[in-house]
Design a protein around this motif. Structure first.
Motif, PDB file in Angstrom:
ATOM      1  N   GLU A 204       1.765   3.803  -4.329  1.00 40.71           N
ATOM      2  CA  GLU A 204       2.346   4.926  -3.586  1.00 40.71           C
ATOM      3  C   GLU A 204       1.577   6.181  -3.941  1.00 40.71           C
ATOM      4  O   GLU A 204       1.306   6.443  -5.103  1.00 40.71           O
ATOM      5  CB  GLU A 204       3.846   5.068  -3.935  1.00 40.71           C
ATOM      6  N   LYS A 205       1.232   6.947  -2.896  1.00 35.84           N
ATOM      7  CA  LYS A 205       0.367   8.109  -3.101  1.00 35.84           C
ATOM      8  C   LYS A 205       1.144   9.337  -3.598  1.00 35.84           C
ATOM      9  O   LYS A 205       0.667  10.088  -4.433  1.00 35.84           O
ATOM     10  CB  LYS A 205      -0.297   8.406  -1.747  1.00 35.84           C
ATOM     11  N   ASP A 206       2.359   9.493  -3.101  1.00 34.41           N
ATOM     12  CA  ASP A 206       3.110  10.724  -3.343  1.00 34.41           C
ATOM     13  C   ASP A 206       3.933  10.630  -4.636  1.00 34.41           C
ATOM     14  O   ASP A 206       4.776   9.738  -4.776  1.00 34.41           O
ATOM     15  CB  ASP A 206       4.027  10.939  -2.125  1.00 34.41           C
TER      16      ASP A 206
ATOM     17  N   PHE B 163       0.806  -1.228   0.000  1.00 38.19           N
ATOM     18  CA  PHE B 163       0.000   0.000   0.000  1.00 38.19           C
ATOM     19  C   PHE B 163       0.840   1.279   0.000  1.00 38.19           C
ATOM     20  O   PHE B 163       0.422   2.298  -0.530  1.00 38.19           O
ATOM     21  CB  PHE B 163      -0.855   0.040   1.285  1.00 38.19           C
ATOM     22  N   CYS B 164       1.946   1.250   0.707  1.00 29.98           N
ATOM     23  CA  CYS B 164       2.731   2.478   0.972  1.00 29.98           C
ATOM     24  C   CYS B 164       4.176   2.172   0.598  1.00 29.98           C
ATOM     25  O   CYS B 164       5.018   1.943   1.461  1.00 29.98           O
ATOM     26  CB  CYS B 164       2.643   2.834   2.443  1.00 29.98           C
TER      27      CYS B 164
ATOM     28  N   PRO C  18       2.426   5.735   7.017  1.00 26.62           N
ATOM     29  CA  PRO C  18       3.079   6.978   7.419  1.00 26.62           C
ATOM     30  C   PRO C  18       2.929   7.148   8.928  1.00 26.62           C
ATOM     31  O   PRO C  18       1.907   6.739   9.497  1.00 26.62           O
ATOM     32  CB  PRO C  18       2.306   8.053   6.655  1.00 26.62           C
TER      33      PRO C  18
ATOM     34  N   ASP D 196      -3.849   6.994  -3.867  1.00 25.36           N
ATOM     35  CA  ASP D 196      -4.156   6.838  -2.456  1.00 25.36           C
ATOM     36  C   ASP D 196      -4.716   5.420  -2.285  1.00 25.36           C
ATOM     37  O   ASP D 196      -5.712   5.073  -2.924  1.00 25.36           O
ATOM     38  CB  ASP D 196      -5.199   7.891  -2.055  1.00 25.36           C
ATOM     39  N   ALA D 197      -4.088   4.632  -1.445  1.00 30.34           N
ATOM     40  CA  ALA D 197      -4.512   3.228  -1.306  1.00 30.34           C
ATOM     41  C   ALA D 197      -5.965   3.117  -0.861  1.00 30.34           C
ATOM     42  O   ALA D 197      -6.632   2.110  -1.129  1.00 30.34           O
ATOM     43  CB  ALA D 197      -3.592   2.505  -0.329  1.00 30.34           C
TER      44      ALA D 197
ATOM     45  N   LEU E 267      -6.136   2.878   6.512  1.00 27.46           N
ATOM     46  CA  LEU E 267      -5.388   1.918   5.681  1.00 27.46           C
ATOM     47  C   LEU E 267      -5.639   0.488   6.164  1.00 27.46           C
ATOM     48  O   LEU E 267      -5.833  -0.434   5.368  1.00 27.46           O
ATOM     49  CB  LEU E 267      -3.888   2.241   5.690  1.00 27.46           C
TER      50      LEU E 267
ATOM     51  N   ASP F 139       3.003  -0.258   5.292  1.00 26.63           N
ATOM     52  CA  ASP F 139       4.120   0.387   6.004  1.00 26.63           C
ATOM     53  C   ASP F 139       3.688   1.838   6.139  1.00 26.63           C
ATOM     54  O   ASP F 139       4.066   2.703   5.349  1.00 26.63           O
ATOM     55  CB  ASP F 139       5.390   0.252   5.157  1.00 26.63           C
TER      56      ASP F 139
ATOM     57  N   PRO G 195      10.248   4.604  -0.091  1.00 27.65           N
ATOM     58  CA  PRO G 195      11.177   4.433  -1.202  1.00 27.65           C
ATOM     59  C   PRO G 195      11.395   2.995  -1.647  1.00 27.65           C
ATOM     60  O   PRO G 195      12.055   2.763  -2.628  1.00 27.65           O
ATOM     61  CB  PRO G 195      12.474   5.043  -0.672  1.00 27.65           C
ATOM     62  N   GLY G 196      10.864   1.992  -0.901  1.00 29.35           N
ATOM     63  CA  GLY G 196      10.820   0.690  -1.542  1.00 29.35           C
ATOM     64  C   GLY G 196      11.340  -0.537  -0.806  1.00 29.35           C
ATOM     65  O   GLY G 196      11.215  -1.648  -1.318  1.00 29.35           O
ATOM     66  N   GLY G 197      11.900  -0.367   0.378  1.00 30.27           N
ATOM     67  CA  GLY G 197      12.544  -1.500   1.065  1.00 30.27           C
ATOM     68  C   GLY G 197      11.703  -2.772   1.108  1.00 30.27           C
ATOM     69  O   GLY G 197      12.167  -3.859   0.746  1.00 30.27           O
ATOM     70  N   LYS G 198      10.436  -2.640   1.527  1.00 30.89           N
ATOM     71  CA  LYS G 198       9.595  -3.844   1.666  1.00 30.89           C
ATOM     72  C   LYS G 198       9.206  -4.392   0.291  1.00 30.89           C
ATOM     73  O   LYS G 198       9.052  -5.602   0.121  1.00 30.89           O
ATOM     74  CB  LYS G 198       8.321  -3.551   2.468  1.00 30.89           C
TER      75      LYS G 198
ATOM     76  N   ARG H 244       7.804  10.867  -4.295  1.00 29.88           N
ATOM     77  CA  ARG H 244       8.364   9.645  -3.694  1.00 29.88           C
ATOM     78  C   ARG H 244       8.265   8.471  -4.674  1.00 29.88           C
ATOM     79  O   ARG H 244       9.133   7.586  -4.693  1.00 29.88           O
ATOM     80  CB  ARG H 244       7.669   9.343  -2.366  1.00 29.88           C
TER      81      ARG H 244
ATOM     82  N   THR I 163      -5.179   8.130   9.242  1.00 26.23           N
ATOM     83  CA  THR I 163      -4.746   7.459   7.999  1.00 26.23           C
ATOM     84  C   THR I 163      -4.349   6.013   8.286  1.00 26.23           C
ATOM     85  O   THR I 163      -4.694   5.107   7.524  1.00 26.23           O
ATOM     86  CB  THR I 163      -3.528   8.202   7.387  1.00 26.23           C
TER      87      THR I 163
HETATM   88  C1  LIG Z   1       6.929   4.742   5.883  1.00 28.16           C
HETATM   89  S1  LIG Z   1       6.858   5.163   4.203  1.00 28.16           S
HETATM   90  C2  LIG Z   1       6.952   3.604   3.421  1.00 28.16           C
HETATM   91  C3  LIG Z   1       8.344   3.015   3.361  1.00 28.16           C
HETATM   92  C4  LIG Z   1       8.464   1.860   2.389  1.00 28.16           C
HETATM   93  N1  LIG Z   1       7.464   0.852   2.569  1.00 28.16           N
HETATM   94  C5  LIG Z   1       9.826   1.208   2.461  1.00 28.16           C
HETATM   95  O1  LIG Z   1       9.953   0.099   2.965  1.00 28.16           O
HETATM   96  O2  LIG Z   1      10.780   1.822   1.964  1.00 28.16           O
HETATM   97  C6  LIG Z   1       5.183   5.558   3.963  1.00 28.16           C
HETATM   98  C7  LIG Z   1       4.818   5.859   2.531  1.00 28.16           C
HETATM   99  O3  LIG Z   1       3.414   5.799   2.405  1.00 28.16           O
HETATM  100  C8  LIG Z   1       2.975   6.791   1.495  1.00 28.16           C
HETATM  101  N2  LIG Z   1       1.547   7.001   1.805  1.00 28.16           N
HETATM  102  C9  LIG Z   1       1.008   7.679   2.823  1.00 28.16           C
HETATM  103  N3  LIG Z   1      -0.324   7.593   2.801  1.00 28.16           N
HETATM  104  C10 LIG Z   1      -0.653   6.833   1.731  1.00 28.16           C
HETATM  105  C11 LIG Z   1      -1.886   6.393   1.176  1.00 28.16           C
HETATM  106  N4  LIG Z   1      -3.038   6.736   1.720  1.00 28.16           N
HETATM  107  N5  LIG Z   1      -1.840   5.619   0.068  1.00 28.16           N
HETATM  108  C12 LIG Z   1      -0.659   5.270  -0.489  1.00 28.16           C
HETATM  109  N6  LIG Z   1       0.532   5.672  -0.011  1.00 28.16           N
HETATM  110  C13 LIG Z   1       0.547   6.435   1.086  1.00 28.16           C
HETATM  111  C14 LIG Z   1       3.889   7.951   1.797  1.00 28.16           C
HETATM  112  O4  LIG Z   1       3.933   8.860   0.728  1.00 28.16           O
HETATM  113  C15 LIG Z   1       5.209   7.257   2.043  1.00 28.16           C
HETATM  114  O5  LIG Z   1       5.952   7.147   0.866  1.00 28.16           O
END
Ligand SMILES: C[S@@+](CC[C@H](N)C(=O)[O-])C[C@H]1O[C@@H](n2cnc3c(N)ncnc32)[C@H](O)[C@@H]1O
Length: 424
Positions: free
Chosen positions: A263-265, A241-242, A307, A289-290, A339, A305, A245-248, A268, A335
């Protein structure tokens, strides 16, 4: 202005911006790099002074109060903060620090005589001052309030981590790539799992061995654990869902899963796309937006993962305790819950939602899970299985840790993960 004073003037402006606004450090730094055409040496200096000043703000506050009984203005405080940090914690040359600080004080039209006098006293008492410990009373009230909800030993670990620099933890696509990496590097490393290690010395990420081969990424040990500890995490239909930058996402792809990446942003998502490309993963990103995802398709695993305050990454992002404004503690709770509820509509029966945050605050972690389980009786907690670092998994089976140092001297971020299985 001389180069040394110019870089320190940038330090001053960046520290003021971090104190007063919600500006992101990397973004302000980039503006200065472009404007003043800074070399990598200048950039390293600015980064080191800004971050160490923020990390040692607590001790410096105590030190300044020792030598100045009157209330000082913000420019003078920040100038002294960076100068004292350079003298006591970075061991920079005394004359360079004093001269450039006095020059900046004149430029800012703040009392240069006062700055000069205090710095002279600091130099005379350097050894004694370096021993000053963190004073809890100097920490922001909102932070102390949250900290008091943790057990005493965890509180101490968090406080200790405030002064610490982070380490660089590298995760590999497979053990084979880790072995290739080790055979090539000449610097010290500590392995943390069959797929990961930390290195102690590096200048630029891009210069680390085999960067362009796309065999590894940067990800904290604790953030790696939820997927690393999940058995049978392969050949599954997953949605992240989130993602940025991509680790998971990278871990999921490296384990041969079919991953839908959301990814919403936009900004990013661009970073995520660049990362996926370097790692030779060819998957589309849905910039959305998920919460608005179509509910026709169901998944076996959903990664959230979410915010959060990111308080678990305090070593990497120490400015949260430095800013004048409150930390907006509850900004993300709604949020996070939305989610979770959305995931409940997209998960297959017997499927698993993995909810994660890089936080150790109760309202973003255990309280959210309790609330979700109360409202969704068809879900149960599936415990994470303990590995060699048993302490990181709590009695409920959640990965639940504050920033701390493992037995092998590996420093890890604070992190939380809960696995929720749909069980109709
Ligand atoms: C903690 S980071 C995720 C880190 C990522 N999973 C990793 O392992 O690198 C949270 C991410 O969720 C995105 N985000 C926040 N709310 C969201 C939503 N409603 N739908 C999709 N993405 C969302 C943010 O823009 C941000 O990039």
């Amino acid at each position: 202005m001389q180069k040394g004073a110019q870089t320190r003037r940038s330090v001053h402006i960046i520290l003021c911006a971090l104190k007063n606004n919600s500006d992101v450090f990397e973004e302000i730094l980039n503006k200065h790099i472009i404007k003043y055409k800074y070399s990598s040496r200048d950039i390293n200096l600015i980064q080191a002074v800004v971050l160490e000043s923020i990390r040692y703000n607590n001790q410096v506050k105590t030190i300044i109060a020792k030598y100045s009984k009157k209330k000082i203005n913000e420019d003078s405080y920040i100038l002294l903060l960076s100068a004292i940090t350079q003298l006591l914690y970075l061991n920079f040359k005394e004359y360079a620090v004093v001269n450039s600080s006095v020059e900046i004080a004149k430029n800012l039209k703040t009392s240069s005589g006062f700055i000069n006098a205090i710095l002279k006293k600091i130099i005379q008492n350097k050894k004694k001052l370096q021993e000053i410990r963190m004073d809890k009373n100097n920490l922001p009230k909102w932070f102390l309030g949250e900290l008091s909800k943790l057990k005493k030993d965890k509180q101490e670990l968090v406080i200790k981590s405030i002064n610490e620099k982070p380490q660089l933890h590298i995760v590999f696509k497979s053990n084979l790539f880790l072995k290739k990496f080790i055979s090539e590097i000449k610097y010290d490393f500590t392995t943390t799992s069959k797929n990961s290690l930390i290195i102690n010395k590096f200048n630029k990420i891009e210069n680390i061995a085999r960067y362009n081969k796309g065999e590894w990424w940067i990800q904290d040990y604790s953030a790696m654990l939820p997927i690393y500890l999940s058995k049978n995490f392969n050949n599954k239909e997953i949605i992240d869902f989130c993602a940025a930058p991509g680790g998971k996402t990278f871990q999921s792809l490296a384990n041969n899963n079919k991953v839908s990446v959301v990814e919403k942003d936009k900004k990013r998502a661009i970073i995520l796309r660049r990362n996926l490309k370097r790692l030779n993963f060819n998957v589309p990103i849905e910039i959305k937006d998920a919460i608005n995802l179509n509910e026709n398709k169901k998944y076996e695993v959903i990664l959230i993962d979410a915010p959060c305050t990111a308080i678990g990454t305090i070593r990497k992002n120490p400015e949260i305790l430095f800013r004048k404004t409150d930390a907006n503690l509850y900004k993300y709770t709604e949020t996070q819950m939305n989610l979770l509820n959305k995931a409940a509509t997209l998960i297959k029966n017997n499927g698993e939602i993995i909810y994660m945050v890089c936080s150790f605050f109760e309202h973003e972690t255990t309280r959210q899970i309790k609330k979700f389980l109360n409202l969704n009786k068809n879900f149960v907690v599936k415990k994470f299985e303990k590995n060699e670092n048993e302490d990181l998994i709590d009695d409920c089976g959640f990965i639940n840790t504050v920033p701390c140092t493992l037995k092998n001297n590996v420093k890890i971020d604070g992190f939380f993960a809960a696995k929720l299985k749909r069980n109709d």
